[in-house]
Design a protein around this motif. Sequence first.
Motif, mmCIF file in Angstrom:
data_model
loop_
_atom_site.group_PDB
_atom_site.id
_atom_site.type_symbol
_atom_site.label_atom_id
_atom_site.label_comp_id
_atom_site.label_asym_id
_atom_site.label_seq_id
_atom_site.Cartn_x
_atom_site.Cartn_y
_atom_site.Cartn_z
ATOM 1 N N SER A 36 0.854 -1.179 0.000
ATOM 2 C CA SER A 36 0.000 0.000 0.000
ATOM 3 C C SER A 36 0.898 1.240 0.000
ATOM 4 C CB SER A 36 -0.855 -0.013 1.257
ATOM 5 O OG SER A 36 -0.051 -0.221 2.380
ATOM 6 N N ASN A 37 0.433 2.314 -0.634
ATOM 7 C CA ASN A 37 1.247 3.527 -0.595
ATOM 8 C C ASN A 37 0.840 4.373 0.603
ATOM 9 O OD1 ASN A 37 -0.888 5.279 -1.202
ATOM 10 N ND2 ASN A 37 -0.718 4.763 -3.360
ATOM 11 N N ALA A 38 1.603 5.454 0.840
ATOM 12 C CA ALA A 38 1.440 6.220 2.078
ATOM 13 C C ALA A 38 0.025 6.760 2.249
ATOM 14 C CB ALA A 38 2.441 7.359 2.102
ATOM 15 N N THR A 39 -0.652 7.094 1.148
ATOM 16 C CA THR A 39 -1.966 7.719 1.289
ATOM 17 C C THR A 39 -3.022 6.710 1.737
ATOM 18 O OG1 THR A 39 -2.379 7.353 -1.024
ATOM 19 C CG2 THR A 39 -1.524 9.525 -0.413
ATOM 20 N N ASP A 40 -2.735 5.422 1.608
ATOM 21 C CA ASP A 40 -3.696 4.416 2.085
ATOM 22 C C ASP A 40 -3.546 4.179 3.567
ATOM 23 O OD1 ASP A 40 -4.555 3.983 -0.447
ATOM 24 O OD2 ASP A 40 -3.111 2.372 -0.830
ATOM 25 N N ARG A 41 -2.483 4.717 4.140
ATOM 26 C CA ARG A 41 -2.182 4.379 5.528
ATOM 27 C C ARG A 41 -2.817 5.382 6.483
ATOM 28 N NH1 ARG A 41 1.612 0.409 5.821
ATOM 29 N NH2 ARG A 41 2.129 0.955 7.963
ATOM 30 N N LEU A 42 -3.294 4.866 7.587
ATOM 31 C CA LEU A 42 -3.922 5.706 8.609
ATOM 32 C C LEU A 42 -2.827 6.298 9.480
ATOM 33 C CD1 LEU A 42 -6.997 5.928 9.184
ATOM 34 C CD2 LEU A 42 -6.638 4.334 11.061
ATOM 35 N N ARG A 43 -3.008 7.560 9.868
ATOM 36 C CA ARG A 43 -2.010 8.177 10.750
ATOM 37 C C ARG A 43 -2.640 8.569 12.067
ATOM 38 N NH1 ARG A 43 1.916 12.258 7.488
ATOM 39 N NH2 ARG A 43 3.196 10.621 6.564
ATOM 40 N N VAL A 44 -2.002 8.155 13.138
ATOM 41 C CA VAL A 44 -2.484 8.488 14.479
ATOM 42 C C VAL A 44 -1.441 9.390 15.136
ATOM 43 C CG1 VAL A 44 -3.343 7.583 16.669
ATOM 44 C CG2 VAL A 44 -3.472 6.163 14.610
ATOM 45 N N ALA A 45 -1.842 10.589 15.566
ATOM 46 C CA ALA A 45 -0.922 11.492 16.261
ATOM 47 C C ALA A 45 -0.955 11.186 17.753
ATOM 48 C CB ALA A 45 -1.323 12.941 16.007
ATOM 49 N N PRO A 66 -4.594 18.749 17.804
ATOM 50 C CA PRO A 66 -5.835 19.228 17.183
ATOM 51 C C PRO A 66 -5.602 19.827 15.790
ATOM 52 C CG PRO A 66 -5.743 19.903 19.475
ATOM 53 C CD PRO A 66 -4.394 19.319 19.149
ATOM 54 N N GLY A 67 -4.519 20.586 15.632
ATOM 55 C CA GLY A 67 -4.211 21.203 14.333
ATOM 56 C C GLY A 67 -3.950 20.157 13.258
ATOM 57 N N LEU A 68 -3.211 19.108 13.614
ATOM 58 C CA LEU A 68 -2.923 18.043 12.638
ATOM 59 C C LEU A 68 -4.213 17.367 12.186
ATOM 60 C CD1 LEU A 68 0.217 16.499 14.378
ATOM 61 C CD2 LEU A 68 0.186 17.599 12.122
ATOM 62 N N LEU A 69 -5.168 17.251 13.108
ATOM 63 C CA LEU A 69 -6.454 16.618 12.767
ATOM 64 C C LEU A 69 -7.274 17.553 11.882
ATOM 65 C CD1 LEU A 69 -7.352 15.041 16.241
ATOM 66 C CD2 LEU A 69 -6.558 13.850 14.193
ATOM 67 N N VAL A 70 -7.285 18.842 12.228
ATOM 68 C CA VAL A 70 -8.082 19.800 11.451
ATOM 69 C C VAL A 70 -7.564 19.874 10.017
ATOM 70 C CG1 VAL A 70 -8.637 22.256 11.195
ATOM 71 C CG2 VAL A 70 -8.843 21.161 13.433
ATOM 72 N N GLU A 71 -6.239 19.938 9.852
ATOM 73 C CA GLU A 71 -5.708 20.063 8.478
ATOM 74 C C GLU A 71 -5.704 18.719 7.755
ATOM 75 O OE1 GLU A 71 -1.905 21.635 9.673
ATOM 76 O OE2 GLU A 71 -0.899 19.752 9.171
ATOM 77 N N GLY A 72 -5.955 17.625 8.470
ATOM 78 C CA GLY A 72 -6.076 16.317 7.821
ATOM 79 C C GLY A 72 -4.758 15.590 7.655
ATOM 80 N N SER A 73 -3.668 16.066 8.297
ATOM 81 C CA SER A 73 -2.387 15.350 8.204
ATOM 82 C C SER A 73 -2.458 14.024 8.939
ATOM 83 C CB SER A 73 -1.251 16.162 8.821
ATOM 84 O OG SER A 73 -1.273 17.455 8.323
ATOM 85 N N CYS A 74 -3.324 13.955 9.950
ATOM 86 C CA CYS A 74 -3.567 12.705 10.665
ATOM 87 C C CYS A 74 -5.079 12.499 10.733
ATOM 88 C CB CYS A 74 -3.019 12.775 12.090
ATOM 89 S SG CYS A 74 -1.231 12.891 12.165
ATOM 90 N N GLU A 75 -5.485 11.243 10.646
ATOM 91 C CA GLU A 75 -6.927 10.950 10.741
ATOM 92 C C GLU A 75 -7.355 10.840 12.197
ATOM 93 O OE1 GLU A 75 -4.885 9.215 8.751
ATOM 94 O OE2 GLU A 75 -5.623 9.862 6.789
#
Length: 297
Positions: free
Chosen positions: A2-11, A60-69
């Motif tokens: 899978s490429n990076a965009t398929d991966r879920l990110r948790v901050a 919170p900022g990372l979640l708002v901008e969508g860098s992490c789900e």
Amino acid sequence: MSNATDRLRVAVQKSGRLAEPSLALLRRAGLVFRSSRDHLFLYGENLPIDVLLVRDDDIPGLLVEGSCELGIVGRNVLTEQRYGNGAAPSPAELIALGFGACRLAIAVPQTSAIATLRDLDGLRIATSYPALLAGWLDAEDLRAEIVVLNGSVEIAPRLGKADAICDLVSSGATLAANQLREFATVFESEAVLAASPRKAPAAKALLIERLCARIGGAQSGDGVRLLMLQAPRTALADITRVLPARDPPSVMSLDGRPDDIAVQALCSVALDWQHLEELKRLGAHGLMVLNVERMLA
Ligand code: ATP
Ligand code: MG
């Protein structure tokens, strides 16, 4: 692959009070990680879920901008961001995680004459949580001046910068060490799993659901014990009465022993030696208590 965009990110907080319990929870949910060389990124080895290690204020900022789900952060940090952000989309709280419990509280010098909420009118209150404090003052119809400080809030009264503080408290030891007394609670907090306000594509949404179910399962195992025993069939009603259990136990027959049963019950952590001794008096034998690692309803 899978490429990076398929991966879920948790901050997750990199270091601090929430860092270790957050990673422990993800590991109990079955995730296995490999750390990057700079220790800022944990690569998920068995599921396409990675962890970004950051300062908690950035979550919170990372979640708002969508860098992490997803992110694991104190409700205090999440709500401060929401109040401070007006009508802009905010991360949603998915699961309360039960660790990092604390409260945002007003404290005043031990020698202060402040006795009622009204006494706060016209005073200066130092805090790192201006939006939460402003919301509370409004709700209580109080007019105090908010002095925003980004650290060492507890020494503000001694420095003459404020008459009271509004800061996070768990045991109260820091307040006592600074000759402050807790006066009123503004906000109750604990760590929460929060989600980006951006809509995730279907595959990621499924992965989020799966992770939430696993976290729920890991949590429901906390504070639960599995009790196993054998007993005469006639003792079942008495045994059931003694058990600190929410649901009725499972009862099984034993081969070639029609008068006996095997019993399994999920009990709360309140299950102690006294319960076991009482059960033994009622005729139970072969008692065994096991920790429950995870549950899936
Ligand atoms: P960072 O470097 O990530 O910004 P920090 O210093 O802001 O770290 P910590 O002190 O590690 O953060 O606290 C993280 C969270 O732990 C708080 O936002 C709060 O939700 C929770 N917490 C629990 N008990 C306390 C406490 N007694 N004091 C402060 N925070 C607490
Ligand atoms: Mg911080």
